[in-house]
Design a protein around this motif. Sequence first.
Motif, PDB file in Angstrom:
ATOM      1  N   HIS A  72       4.869   8.344  -4.792  1.00  0.00           N
ATOM      2  CA  HIS A  72       5.674   7.131  -4.768  1.00  0.00           C
ATOM      3  C   HIS A  72       4.803   5.954  -5.189  1.00  0.00           C
ATOM      4  O   HIS A  72       3.587   6.060  -5.260  1.00  0.00           O
ATOM      5  CB  HIS A  72       6.297   6.893  -3.386  1.00  0.00           C
ATOM      6  CG  HIS A  72       5.289   6.553  -2.328  1.00  0.00           C
ATOM      7  ND1 HIS A  72       4.672   7.510  -1.576  1.00  0.00           N
ATOM      8  CD2 HIS A  72       4.784   5.375  -1.929  1.00  0.00           C
ATOM      9  CE1 HIS A  72       3.829   6.932  -0.745  1.00  0.00           C
ATOM     10  NE2 HIS A  72       3.866   5.630  -0.943  1.00  0.00           N
ATOM     11  N   ASP A  74       3.092   2.312  -4.616  1.00  0.00           N
ATOM     12  CA  ASP A  74       2.672   1.253  -3.716  1.00  0.00           C
ATOM     13  C   ASP A  74       2.503   0.033  -4.594  1.00  0.00           C
ATOM     14  O   ASP A  74       1.672   0.033  -5.509  1.00  0.00           O
ATOM     15  CB  ASP A  74       1.343   1.574  -3.037  1.00  0.00           C
ATOM     16  CG  ASP A  74       1.491   2.513  -1.849  1.00  0.00           C
ATOM     17  OD1 ASP A  74       2.628   2.819  -1.460  1.00  0.00           O
ATOM     18  OD2 ASP A  74       0.457   2.940  -1.306  1.00  0.00           O
ATOM     19  N   VAL A  76       1.280  -3.620  -4.729  1.00  0.00           N
ATOM     20  CA  VAL A  76       0.442  -4.551  -3.989  1.00  0.00           C
ATOM     21  C   VAL A  76       0.903  -5.972  -4.303  1.00  0.00           C
ATOM     22  O   VAL A  76       1.002  -6.358  -5.470  1.00  0.00           O
ATOM     23  CB  VAL A  76      -1.052  -4.358  -4.339  1.00  0.00           C
ATOM     24  CG1 VAL A  76      -1.917  -5.366  -3.585  1.00  0.00           C
ATOM     25  CG2 VAL A  76      -1.486  -2.925  -4.013  1.00  0.00           C
ATOM     26  N   VAL A  80       4.104  -9.716   1.717  1.00  0.00           N
ATOM     27  CA  VAL A  80       5.031  -8.592   1.877  1.00  0.00           C
ATOM     28  C   VAL A  80       6.427  -9.081   2.244  1.00  0.00           C
ATOM     29  O   VAL A  80       7.418  -8.607   1.696  1.00  0.00           O
ATOM     30  CB  VAL A  80       4.505  -7.579   2.921  1.00  0.00           C
ATOM     31  CG1 VAL A  80       5.592  -6.580   3.319  1.00  0.00           C
ATOM     32  CG2 VAL A  80       3.302  -6.840   2.387  1.00  0.00           C
ATOM     33  N   ILE A 106       2.663  -3.675   5.468  1.00  0.00           N
ATOM     34  CA  ILE A 106       3.357  -2.724   4.610  1.00  0.00           C
ATOM     35  C   ILE A 106       4.832  -2.625   5.000  1.00  0.00           C
ATOM     36  O   ILE A 106       5.172  -2.746   6.180  1.00  0.00           O
ATOM     37  CB  ILE A 106       2.682  -1.327   4.669  1.00  0.00           C
ATOM     38  CG1 ILE A 106       3.284  -0.371   3.650  1.00  0.00           C
ATOM     39  CG2 ILE A 106       2.699  -0.778   6.077  1.00  0.00           C
ATOM     40  CD1 ILE A 106       2.477   0.901   3.453  1.00  0.00           C
ATOM     41  N   MET A 108       8.453  -0.212   3.711  1.00  0.00           N
ATOM     42  CA  MET A 108       8.893   0.938   2.926  1.00  0.00           C
ATOM     43  C   MET A 108      10.335   0.743   2.492  1.00  0.00           C
ATOM     44  O   MET A 108      11.192   0.413   3.311  1.00  0.00           O
ATOM     45  CB  MET A 108       8.742   2.213   3.744  1.00  0.00           C
ATOM     46  CG  MET A 108       7.319   2.488   4.127  1.00  0.00           C
ATOM     47  SD  MET A 108       7.208   3.895   5.238  1.00  0.00           S
ATOM     48  CE  MET A 108       5.540   3.686   5.823  1.00  0.00           C
ATOM     49  N   PHE A 117       9.379   3.380  -2.575  1.00  0.00           N
ATOM     50  CA  PHE A 117       8.196   2.580  -2.879  1.00  0.00           C
ATOM     51  C   PHE A 117       7.807   1.786  -1.649  1.00  0.00           C
ATOM     52  O   PHE A 117       8.627   1.550  -0.762  1.00  0.00           O
ATOM     53  CB  PHE A 117       8.402   1.667  -4.093  1.00  0.00           C
ATOM     54  CG  PHE A 117       9.441   0.589  -3.918  1.00  0.00           C
ATOM     55  CD1 PHE A 117       9.092  -0.673  -3.474  1.00  0.00           C
ATOM     56  CD2 PHE A 117      10.772   0.835  -4.209  1.00  0.00           C
ATOM     57  CE1 PHE A 117      10.046  -1.675  -3.321  1.00  0.00           C
ATOM     58  CE2 PHE A 117      11.740  -0.159  -4.062  1.00  0.00           C
ATOM     59  CZ  PHE A 117      11.372  -1.418  -3.617  1.00  0.00           C
ATOM     60  N   CYS A 118       6.546   1.411  -1.583  1.00  0.00           N
ATOM     61  CA  CYS A 118       6.045   0.570  -0.504  1.00  0.00           C
ATOM     62  C   CYS A 118       5.597  -0.754  -1.087  1.00  0.00           C
ATOM     63  O   CYS A 118       5.070  -0.803  -2.203  1.00  0.00           O
ATOM     64  CB  CYS A 118       4.858   1.226   0.197  1.00  0.00           C
ATOM     65  SG  CYS A 118       5.280   2.748   1.062  1.00  0.00           S
ATOM     66  N   LEU A 119       5.781  -1.806  -0.330  1.00  0.00           N
ATOM     67  CA  LEU A 119       5.218  -3.106  -0.655  1.00  0.00           C
ATOM     68  C   LEU A 119       4.056  -3.299   0.303  1.00  0.00           C
ATOM     69  O   LEU A 119       4.200  -3.102   1.520  1.00  0.00           O
ATOM     70  CB  LEU A 119       6.268  -4.212  -0.490  1.00  0.00           C
ATOM     71  CG  LEU A 119       7.444  -4.095  -1.449  1.00  0.00           C
ATOM     72  CD1 LEU A 119       8.532  -5.090  -1.088  1.00  0.00           C
ATOM     73  CD2 LEU A 119       6.984  -4.312  -2.893  1.00  0.00           C
ATOM     74  N   LEU A 120       2.904  -3.655  -0.236  1.00  0.00           N
ATOM     75  CA  LEU A 120       1.669  -3.646   0.532  1.00  0.00           C
ATOM     76  C   LEU A 120       0.834  -4.881   0.224  1.00  0.00           C
ATOM     77  O   LEU A 120       0.623  -5.206  -0.947  1.00  0.00           O
ATOM     78  CB  LEU A 120       0.884  -2.370   0.167  1.00  0.00           C
ATOM     79  CG  LEU A 120      -0.517  -2.181   0.672  1.00  0.00           C
ATOM     80  CD1 LEU A 120      -0.532  -2.103   2.196  1.00  0.00           C
ATOM     81  CD2 LEU A 120      -1.116  -0.922   0.076  1.00  0.00           C
ATOM     82  N   TYR A 127      -8.408  -0.737   2.862  1.00  0.00           N
ATOM     83  CA  TYR A 127      -8.522   0.616   3.418  1.00  0.00           C
ATOM     84  C   TYR A 127      -9.843   0.857   4.120  1.00  0.00           C
ATOM     85  O   TYR A 127      -9.970   1.793   4.922  1.00  0.00           O
ATOM     86  CB  TYR A 127      -8.303   1.663   2.317  1.00  0.00           C
ATOM     87  CG  TYR A 127      -6.865   1.818   1.889  1.00  0.00           C
ATOM     88  CD1 TYR A 127      -5.816   1.793   2.801  1.00  0.00           C
ATOM     89  CD2 TYR A 127      -6.543   2.015   0.550  1.00  0.00           C
ATOM     90  CE1 TYR A 127      -4.499   1.942   2.403  1.00  0.00           C
ATOM     91  CE2 TYR A 127      -5.233   2.169   0.150  1.00  0.00           C
ATOM     92  CZ  TYR A 127      -4.203   2.126   1.083  1.00  0.00           C
ATOM     93  OH  TYR A 127      -2.916   2.284   0.684  1.00  0.00           O
TER      94      TYR A 127
END
Length: 132
Positions: A72, A74, A76, A80, A106, A108, A117-120, A127
């Motif tokens: 999927h 992500d 950035v 967010v 984050i 989803m 998709f994720c918004l991050l 990380y």
Amino acid sequence: MTVLLNIDVPDVEAATTFYIAAFGLTVGRRFDSDFVELLGWPAPVYLLTKQAGTLGAGSDRRRYIRHWTPLHLDVVVDDVDAAVARALAAGAILEAPARDAPYGRIAMLADPFGHGFCLLAFSAEGYDALLP
């Protein structure tokens, strides 16, 4: 090496409208009525009309309801919550509201075609905050 992102959709015009509104992408080239290039991310995005029920991979047929996939996007972003509001206004579906995590914030979502998709937004540590 170069990475290209290809997204199968049942309706290129509807997908173009969504990805422009949700992420601020712009149309690069229109190859024909079923194939559009979008620009604005580090990798170009190609929207390809592929009708539901046609063979996707192996013996799996395309379907445009929400489905699980091990791959999927992500995306950035700087904010967010603002990005979630923009994506929802464009037609995205919220699956998990924005939350704080050790690496940032984050949320989803899924696009109108079933792709997750994720918004991050990364924290200063990103990380690395997960390292022991």
